[in-house]
Design an enzyme around this catalytic site. Structure first.
Site, PDB file in Angstrom:
ATOM      1  N   SER A 143     -25.661 -30.414 -35.333  1.00 23.74           N
ATOM      2  CA  SER A 143     -26.461 -31.117 -34.056  1.00 23.74           C
ATOM      3  C   SER A 143     -25.743 -30.854 -32.268  1.00 23.74           C
ATOM      4  O   SER A 143     -25.031 -29.955 -32.546  1.00 23.74           O
ATOM      5  CB  SER A 143     -25.521 -32.487 -34.496  1.00 23.74           C
ATOM      6  OG  SER A 143     -25.864 -34.221 -33.038  1.00 23.74           O
ATOM      7  N   TYR A 156     -17.560 -37.676 -35.294  1.00 25.54           N
ATOM      8  CA  TYR A 156     -18.293 -36.680 -35.891  1.00 25.54           C
ATOM      9  C   TYR A 156     -18.219 -35.622 -35.168  1.00 25.54           C
ATOM     10  O   TYR A 156     -19.018 -34.684 -35.693  1.00 25.54           O
ATOM     11  CB  TYR A 156     -19.530 -37.650 -35.434  1.00 25.54           C
ATOM     12  CG  TYR A 156     -20.585 -37.528 -35.298  1.00 25.54           C
ATOM     13  CD1 TYR A 156     -21.116 -37.063 -36.805  1.00 25.54           C
ATOM     14  CD2 TYR A 156     -21.129 -36.873 -34.235  1.00 25.54           C
ATOM     15  CE1 TYR A 156     -22.416 -37.033 -37.496  1.00 25.54           C
ATOM     16  CE2 TYR A 156     -22.694 -37.041 -34.634  1.00 25.54           C
ATOM     17  CZ  TYR A 156     -23.238 -37.056 -35.830  1.00 25.54           C
ATOM     18  OH  TYR A 156     -24.990 -36.635 -36.376  1.00 25.54           O
TER      19      TYR A 156
HETATM   20  P1  NDP Z   1     -30.352 -40.908 -41.461  1.00 27.39           P
HETATM   21  O1  NDP Z   1     -29.261 -41.999 -41.623  1.00 27.39           O
HETATM   22  O2  NDP Z   1     -32.426 -41.367 -41.180  1.00 27.39           O
HETATM   23  O3  NDP Z   1     -30.094 -40.188 -43.112  1.00 27.39           O
HETATM   24  C1  NDP Z   1     -29.067 -40.042 -43.762  1.00 27.39           C
HETATM   25  C2  NDP Z   1     -29.317 -39.475 -45.206  1.00 27.39           C
HETATM   26  O4  NDP Z   1     -27.691 -39.128 -45.656  1.00 27.39           O
HETATM   27  C3  NDP Z   1     -29.305 -40.346 -46.084  1.00 27.39           C
HETATM   28  O5  NDP Z   1     -30.484 -40.285 -46.849  1.00 27.39           O
HETATM   29  C4  NDP Z   1     -28.464 -40.816 -47.200  1.00 27.39           C
HETATM   30  O6  NDP Z   1     -28.706 -41.271 -48.196  1.00 27.39           O
HETATM   31  C5  NDP Z   1     -27.965 -39.864 -46.825  1.00 27.39           C
HETATM   32  N1  NDP Z   1     -26.019 -39.716 -46.834  1.00 27.39           N
HETATM   33  C6  NDP Z   1     -25.250 -40.670 -46.751  1.00 27.39           C
HETATM   34  N2  NDP Z   1     -24.199 -40.109 -46.888  1.00 27.39           N
HETATM   35  C7  NDP Z   1     -24.781 -39.786 -47.997  1.00 27.39           C
HETATM   36  C8  NDP Z   1     -23.565 -39.158 -49.546  1.00 27.39           C
HETATM   37  N3  NDP Z   1     -22.203 -40.145 -49.480  1.00 27.39           N
HETATM   38  N4  NDP Z   1     -24.380 -39.159 -50.636  1.00 27.39           N
HETATM   39  C9  NDP Z   1     -25.287 -38.660 -50.511  1.00 27.39           C
HETATM   40  N5  NDP Z   1     -26.390 -38.536 -49.927  1.00 27.39           N
HETATM   41  C10 NDP Z   1     -25.730 -39.569 -48.914  1.00 27.39           C
HETATM   42  O7  NDP Z   1     -29.895 -39.629 -40.759  1.00 27.39           O
HETATM   43  P2  NDP Z   1     -30.976 -38.595 -39.987  1.00 27.39           P
HETATM   44  O8  NDP Z   1     -31.643 -38.267 -40.841  1.00 27.39           O
HETATM   45  O9  NDP Z   1     -30.847 -39.169 -38.421  1.00 27.39           O
HETATM   46  O10 NDP Z   1     -29.519 -37.916 -40.370  1.00 27.39           O
HETATM   47  C11 NDP Z   1     -29.626 -36.873 -41.115  1.00 27.39           C
HETATM   48  C12 NDP Z   1     -29.279 -35.555 -40.280  1.00 27.39           C
HETATM   49  O11 NDP Z   1     -29.152 -34.588 -39.648  1.00 27.39           O
HETATM   50  C13 NDP Z   1     -27.245 -35.918 -40.711  1.00 27.39           C
HETATM   51  O12 NDP Z   1     -26.788 -34.463 -41.027  1.00 27.39           O
HETATM   52  C14 NDP Z   1     -27.537 -36.531 -38.458  1.00 27.39           C
HETATM   53  O13 NDP Z   1     -25.317 -35.806 -38.753  1.00 27.39           O
HETATM   54  C15 NDP Z   1     -28.508 -35.232 -38.574  1.00 27.39           C
HETATM   55  N6  NDP Z   1     -28.502 -35.320 -37.098  1.00 27.39           N
HETATM   56  C16 NDP Z   1     -29.454 -36.463 -36.656  1.00 27.39           C
HETATM   57  C17 NDP Z   1     -29.180 -36.797 -35.463  1.00 27.39           C
HETATM   58  C18 NDP Z   1     -30.127 -37.618 -35.030  1.00 27.39           C
HETATM   59  O14 NDP Z   1     -30.526 -38.202 -33.891  1.00 27.39           O
HETATM   60  N7  NDP Z   1     -30.507 -38.252 -35.865  1.00 27.39           N
HETATM   61  C19 NDP Z   1     -29.290 -35.884 -34.637  1.00 27.39           C
HETATM   62  C20 NDP Z   1     -28.214 -34.496 -35.174  1.00 27.39           C
HETATM   63  C21 NDP Z   1     -28.028 -34.631 -36.427  1.00 27.39           C
HETATM   64  P3  NDP Z   1     -28.845 -42.856 -49.430  1.00 27.39           P
HETATM   65  O15 NDP Z   1     -27.702 -43.142 -48.383  1.00 27.39           O
HETATM   66  O16 NDP Z   1     -29.167 -42.635 -49.705  1.00 27.39           O
HETATM   67  O17 NDP Z   1     -27.183 -41.589 -50.177  1.00 27.39           O
END
Ligand code: NDP
Length: 249
Positions: A143, A156
């Site tokens: 990020s 974070y």
């Molecule tokens: P979302 O919340 O849409 O997606 C997060 C994903 O992580 C979900 O599919 C969720 O699936 C999964 N997840 C969370 N906890 C677990 C777990 N314990 N086991 C398995 N899967 C898990 O967010 P984003 O798509 O935005 O985030 C994706 C990545 O991008 C993250 O690492 C985030 O930090 C990073 N990011 C995002 C930004 C943004 O502005 N959106 C900016 C910079 C980085 P489920 O709940 O079904 O398990």
């Protein structure tokens, strides 16, 4: 015409929403067979149905909590049996539970460290044998918070600075084995990520940036991941910072 990822096997963590979902769709659209990992099985199944009904690669569902090391070990074996040797790992699953450090939300800190950092190590470790056995890509979603400290984002920040540093060290370690390691550092992307923030002021701060900065879409990050994974084998994009044009922070 065959896609640019024909014959490749991609593993995408956090494929049930946001960047992970878009990435799985994009990689499959270019011919990769894709292993979909997350906890929400019904979402993964809906995505797999969509991918399997298309003209690209195939998808298989692995309901997994990435903080469960034993489950990950089993998934790695199953993926190899079902789809073949994984040669593209996207470490994407993450949580962003922002709050002032002094509020002492211990459980949220622990969850962020477990999902954003420890699970990334474990997921990489369980697939490393497959990746080294012929080369491939590890793409780590860090990020802007992995290169820049932000108020009320301390834990974070700690997890994402951790991913950025670990990822670059891993790149050097694996360079001679033809395993490319790429760190992607997005700014604000429109996903459900902020929906889980329990601190109202922190959530409001993100919503403000979302309103003013014309956030990037998950599909845009997916296309950058595809670009990195589809370069000639001798070219490794080491680190990609991608902000919305209007995002200053
Ligand atoms: P979302 O919340 O849409 O997606 C997060 C994903 O992580 C979900 O599919 C969720 O699936 C999964 N997840 C969370 N906890 C677990 C777990 N314990 N086991 C398995 N899967 C898990 O967010 P984003 O798509 O935005 O985030 C994706 C990545 O991008 C993250 O690492 C985030 O930090 C990073 N990011 C995002 C930004 C943004 O502005 N959106 C900016 C910079 C980085 P489920 O709940 O079904 O398990």
């Amino acid at each position: 015409m065959p896609g640019t990822l024909q014959g490749r096997v991609a593993v995408v963590t956090g494929a049930s929403s946001g960047i992970g979902r878009a990435t799985a769709e994009t990689l499959a659209g270019e011919g990769a067979n894709v292993a979909l990992l997350a906890r929400r099985r019904e979402r993964l199944e809906a995505l797999a149905e969509e991918i399997n009904g298309g003209n690209g690669g195939k998808a298989a569902v692995y309901e997994t909590d990435v903080t469960d090391r034993k489950a990950l070990e089993q998934v790695a074996d199953r993926v190899q049996g079902d789809l073949g040797r994984a040669d593209l790992l996207v470490n994407n699953a993450g949580v962003m539970l922002l709050s002032p450090f002094a509020d002492g939300k211990h459980e949220e800190w622990r969850q962020m460290v477990d999902v954003n950092l420890t699970a990334v190590f474990d997921t990489t470790d369980v697939f490393l044998g497959q990746l080294r056995d012929g080369g491939g890509d590890i793409i780590n979603i860090s990020s802007v918070a992995g290169i820049k400290a932000i108020e009320n984002s301390s834990v974070y920040n700690a997890t994402k600075f951790g991913v950025t540093g670990w990822s670059e060290a891993l790149r050097m370690e694996l360079a001679e084995e033809s395993v490319r390691v790429t760190t992607v550092e997005p700014g604000v992307v429109l996903t459900e990520l902020p929906d889980h923030i329990s601190d109202p002021d922190s959530e409001a701060g993100i919503r403000e940036i979302e309103k003013s900065a014309e956030p990037i879409q998950a599909e845009d990050i997916a296309s950058i991941i595809l670009y990195a994974a589809s370069r000639p084998a001798n070219i490794c994009l080491n680190e990609i910072v991608v902000r919305p044009t209007k995002q200053k922070l």
